[in-house]
Design an enzyme around this catalytic site. Sequence first.
Site, PDB file in Angstrom:
ATOM      1  CB  CYS A 143      -0.963   0.023   1.182  1.00 14.38           C
ATOM      2  SG  CYS A 143      -2.212  -1.274   1.107  1.00 14.38           S
ATOM      3  CB  ALA A 144       4.163   2.227   0.462  1.00 17.15           C
TER       4      ALA A 144
END
Length: 408
Positions: A363-364
């Site tokens: 999720c980065a």
Amino acid sequence: MKEIKKHFPFYDNESDLIYFDSSATSLKIKEVIDAEIKYLNENGTNPHAVDYKKGFEALEIINQARSLTKEFINAKKAEEIIFTSGTTHSINLLANGLKKIINKDDEILVTELEHSANLLPWISLANSVGAKVKKIELNKDFTINIESLKNQLNKKTKLVTFASISNTVGAKNNIKLITKVIKEFNNNIIVHIDAAQSIGHMKSDVTDWNIDFMSWSAHKMYGPFGVGFLYGKYHLLNDLEPLFYGGGMSLKIEEDLVKYTLATLPEKLEGGTPNISAIAGVIESIKFINSIGLNEIENYEVNLKKYFNKKVKENNLENHITFYNLDVESSIILFNVKGVNPQDITNFLDHKYNILVRGGANCARRIEGVIKTKIAIRASFGINNDKAEIDKFIEALKNTNSFLDVLF
């Protein structure tokens, strides 16, 4: 710490599994689960229904959880704690609430290491009003470069937002010093901290840090899913426009259906029925952490990382594995096996060694701007882990050349 595992029912059913994914979510303790079930079994009413005893008892549970949370982060008022559904909800609430003060060409400063939850709301906000989102330069250890930040601050800077601990490389920012630099330049610049990765692993002190807002989730601190928090200094929080409008947060709606009067904080920003059974669980998660002590938790987890690093060196694992953050003092490990897709390794670790880790972008989505890879494997240690589990992890990493064995 040897007795800690007994608090996690997960191991009652899966005693052979090694859970190294606390960064995604911490396992839930029995006390939290029992508190949720007890509320649903013995109460189950709406805390807005205070005309009868059970409803009032539900409201008191919320008040107790809010008060405990206030003490847990050293806020000045219980009313500065807003319950949400999670960190993502909290940051979206904040971004929406700040829309009226962010103008065209204003600047929002972020790092490329941010979780999507602390990037997308600000990008969306900037795009909607014509503001600009700008990157903060990082040091070699992935922390914020303070000298560069000083040079970047200007009269157009409205907000600086960053994670206390990165969810990928685990870099721990000096929040107090960074905030001091920002406030000395312009006290009106808003400082927001995404504390999702740190809340259950190190002490948070919003008053000492002098930050304006902080967001986090209960499920990162051995607590329930579906509950998050937004802390804000009272006067700033009170200026926010709600993200949701509904029951429990309005006092009056005029006959002309134009004017309305909202409740005071915290109800003003908590429209709708809260996740009351999960909030009952929050009480137990905070009590659990307090019973151990955050300093004890942090030291234990850092020592697990040090032990892992030692074993990596002893077994020459860097010959075939690229580790991105061994020198970062946190309980997160980010790595790739050279020439192998991360998902193949996570599948191998799961099926052959019962080790649960995560592979992918975590999720980065902008991490490639920092470590030159879009995807990697993340292992994250918690107080429910021990050195024996790390030994098995090391053994597995020594044998990653046989990862194809589990595919056929």
